[in-house]
Scaffold this motif. Structure first.
Motif, mmCIF file in Angstrom:
data_model
loop_
_atom_site.group_PDB
_atom_site.id
_atom_site.type_symbol
_atom_site.label_atom_id
_atom_site.label_comp_id
_atom_site.label_asym_id
_atom_site.label_seq_id
_atom_site.Cartn_x
_atom_site.Cartn_y
_atom_site.Cartn_z
ATOM 1 N N UNK A 1 0.855 -1.191 0.000
ATOM 2 C CA UNK A 1 0.000 0.000 0.000
ATOM 3 C C UNK A 1 0.893 1.243 0.000
ATOM 4 N N UNK A 2 1.151 1.809 -1.178
ATOM 5 C CA UNK A 2 2.049 2.945 -1.306
ATOM 6 C C UNK A 2 1.423 4.208 -0.739
ATOM 7 N N UNK A 3 2.251 5.034 -0.143
ATOM 8 C CA UNK A 3 1.799 6.297 0.437
ATOM 9 C C UNK A 3 1.337 7.242 -0.671
ATOM 10 N N UNK A 4 0.269 7.984 -0.406
ATOM 11 C CA UNK A 4 -0.269 8.951 -1.360
ATOM 12 C C UNK A 4 -0.127 10.350 -0.766
ATOM 13 N N UNK A 5 0.467 11.259 -1.532
ATOM 14 C CA UNK A 5 0.658 12.639 -1.083
ATOM 15 C C UNK A 5 -0.700 13.298 -0.840
ATOM 16 N N UNK A 6 -0.833 13.953 0.316
ATOM 17 C CA UNK A 6 -2.095 14.602 0.677
ATOM 18 C C UNK A 6 -2.035 16.103 0.371
ATOM 19 N N UNK A 7 -3.174 16.745 0.462
ATOM 20 C CA UNK A 7 -3.227 18.196 0.264
ATOM 21 C C UNK A 7 -2.413 18.919 1.328
ATOM 22 N N UNK A 8 -2.418 18.391 2.535
ATOM 23 C CA UNK A 8 -1.623 18.996 3.603
ATOM 24 C C UNK A 8 -0.130 18.887 3.288
ATOM 25 N N UNK B 1 9.438 10.415 -0.686
ATOM 26 C CA UNK B 1 10.124 9.189 -1.093
ATOM 27 C C UNK B 1 9.159 8.012 -1.122
ATOM 28 N N UNK B 2 8.352 7.873 -0.089
ATOM 29 C CA UNK B 2 7.426 6.740 -0.033
ATOM 30 C C UNK B 2 6.382 6.806 -1.146
ATOM 31 N N UNK B 3 6.001 8.012 -1.522
ATOM 32 C CA UNK B 3 4.999 8.165 -2.585
ATOM 33 C C UNK B 3 5.630 8.141 -3.974
#
Length: 573
Positions: free
Chosen positions: A241-248, A564-566
């Motif tokens: 489950x790859x990290x997804x960049x958030x609006x924050x 990096x994670x995303x």
């Protein structure tokens, strides 16, 4: 000699001895690393005392219960020896990296090829206790004429009870924290672990909620064996489950982006990552070539804080090349080698390595940082820099050199004669001797650059350390000795130097404030004329007094980890 076959409870006797031995080792390891055992808290703050000791008692009981399943004397001694090796390995690793071994550190074990000699620097005389306890147990077991019987039922009962108590003590520690610190139980910030913490005492959830103190204080090093198992499972889930960049996240990332993607402007660039180079070591008698550059038209930041983590030298390379900070767990080069990373604009480029290409996963990371060619040369820096001169002659535009001679245990500097005080500890003498050899290689390269006036006017050189090297306790010891002997070396200064030589400088510039490794990337971009490059890094441009730091160090670590994670630049470049 008395026949003990008729004696009852010999297994329980050995079990209790084993519990006491493991408990002593747990406390001793904590004292070795943190120089305290919280004994006075028994009458000053008893809740802290029990919060510190109970986890160590019950985890010792859990691991000791295995001897009920062991039939042979040699198997009991071997089991003891394995656990003592685990204690010692964690002691050494903590002194080196300020953390204990986990699944991420163990995944990098293959990186130690050729570097085991460096371990000697972090072994202390008091570590002999682990060996002495193993010998004492071996003698005790040897003088039992007959081996103890297997007693699986007792083993299962003690293991189950100890395991349950390991969970209960987590809840108990949380209650103690509430009582000790006066935390409001109804606060949204604080909540107790769920009931499953009783049954999953090694899970991330159980050890991360509401403790208020570090794992190293509330748990024992034996807990980390359980942590490794649960973290391995968590790591597997994270990869799915790859990290997804958030609006924050974007609120912090957007100011660091530019619209332009700068192209190589024809200038030559040399990046020299000197193994374990600390600022205080740049002395005229040790590194005359580098010291001479401080007097010329250059930029020098002597108080740069190292920001490497578990990735060591690979983290230093990541920070300098990408303007990103390393992740908290494991090393980027092993977990995310196929990511797209930002980097400087380059022409024809190469990385010179002093070790096998699979160390720090360079077979992937050098191309990931945008280098055309990866060349493995020699562990001797003189040969390394000779090869760099050849590359310049062959028309390479950007060359990154990663040195090795000054890697601990500094064996290359043993026979080097340099005019430094005789009273210095041998390890400091050898360290400076190694840097002297590296400086000779740097001088060879600088002579090649400055011999050609045209090339000198178009070449930017960065010289910096990949990380600092001495553990705090050793550093204090060496610094105290220097003060007593009237030696001027400021060994207590725990910084890497940042030295940039460029034709754009008309005089010597010294940045006297404390800065960070993450500042190297944006500063070098500015020096090379790439101020509008698409990624400016999480640090600040040290040459621009109007450049306000957009985030503190902790936030820079967080944002870097999320990027990096995303694999953010895979889609945004």
């Amino acid at each position: 000699m008395t026949d003990v076959r008729g004696l009852k409870h010999i297994e329980w006797f050995l079990y209790l001895i084993f519990v006491v031995m493991l408990f002593i080792e747990n406390v001793w390891l904590h004292y070795s690393c943190f120089h305290s055992i919280l004994f006075s808290s028994l009458w000053n703050t008893p809740l802290s005392f029990w919060s510190f000791y109970l986890p160590k008692i019950f985890i010792s009981a859990l691991f000791a219960s295995l001897i009920f399943f062991l039939k042979y004397k040699w198997s009991i001694v071997l089991y003891s020896l394995i656990l003592n090796v685990w204690f010692l390995a964690n002691c050494v690793y903590f002194r080196s990296y300020g953390a204990f071994l986990d699944v991420f550190a163990l995944s990098m074990a293959r990186n130690m090829d050729g570097f085991w000699g460096a371990v000697r620097l972090f072994i202390d005389s008091k570590d002999i206790l682990y060996f002495l306890l193993s010998v004492a147990l071996a003698l005790l077991v040897y003088f039992i004429p007959n081996p103890p019987r297997r007693h699986r039922k007792s083993g299962l009962i003690t293991a189950a009870c100890s395991y349950l108590m390991c969970g209960i003590v987590i809840i108990l520690s949380n209650y103690m924290y509430v009582t000790r610190c006066g935390v409001d139980m109804d606060s949204k910030i604080y909540k107790l672990p769920a009931a499953k913490a009783y049954f999953l005492p090694f899970s991330r959830y159980a050890r991360s909620v509401g403790m208020g103190v570090s794992l190293e204080y509330d748990f024992s090093i034996l807990h980390y064996i359980g942590f490794i198992l649960t973290d391995a499972h968590s790591l597997y889930n994270d990869q799915k489950h790859k990290y997804v960049i958030t609006e924050q996240d974007m609120q912090y990332i957007q100011p660091l982006l530019n619209k332009d993607t700068c192209q190589w402007n024809g200038g030559k660039q040399i990046i020299i990552l000197v193994e374990s180079l600390e600022s205080w070591a740049i002395q005229p008698e040790v590194m005359p070539n580098v010291y001479h550059l401080l007097q010329s038209s250059s930029f020098y930041a002597p108080y740069c804080k190292s920001q490497t983590r578990a990735g060591g030298s690979a983290d230093g390379q990541l920070i300098v090349n990408t303007g990103l900070l390393p992740i908290k767990e494991d090393a980027v080069c092993f977990r995310y080698p196929l990511n797209i990373f930002p980097s400087y604009p380059k022409g024809h480029s190469a990385v010179l390595l002093p070790h096998a290409i699979d160390v720090w996963n360079q077979v992937y990371m050098s191309p990931a940082y945008g280098y055309d060619t990866t060349i493995v040369t020699s562990m001797e820096d003189a040969i390394l820099f000779s090869k760099a001169v050849e590359l310049l002659d062959e028309g390479y535009d950007m060359v990154q050199i990663i040195t090795m001679t000054s890697h601990a245990p500094f064996s290359h500097g043993v026979s080097v004669n340099i005019p430094i005080p005789d009273e210095l500890p041998s390890v400091i003498h050898d360290y400076l001797g190694c840097l002297h050899l590296t400086d000779i290689g740097i001088g060879l390269l600088l002579d090649r650059i400055f011999a050609d006036s045209t090339e000198a006017k178009s070449t930017t050189v960065l010289i910096t350390g990949d990380h600092t090297v001495f553990p705090d306790d050793k550093r204090k010891q060496y610094a105290t000795l220097c003060r007593q002997k009237g030696i001027s070396y400021s060994i207590e200064n725990n910084f890497v130097p940042v030295l940039i030589v460029s034709p754009t400088f008309t005089h010597s510039i010294v940045y006297a404030d404390t800065c960070y490794q993450m500042d190297i990337y944006p500063t070098l971009l500015n020096v090379m004329g790439y101020g509008r490059h698409y990624w400016r890094g999480v640090g600040k441009n040290l040459l621009d007094s109007t450049d306000i730091r957009s985030m503190d160090e902790e936030k820079a670590y967080d944002i870097s980890e999320q990027i990096i994670k995303a694999n953010y630049f895979a889609t945004e470049q």
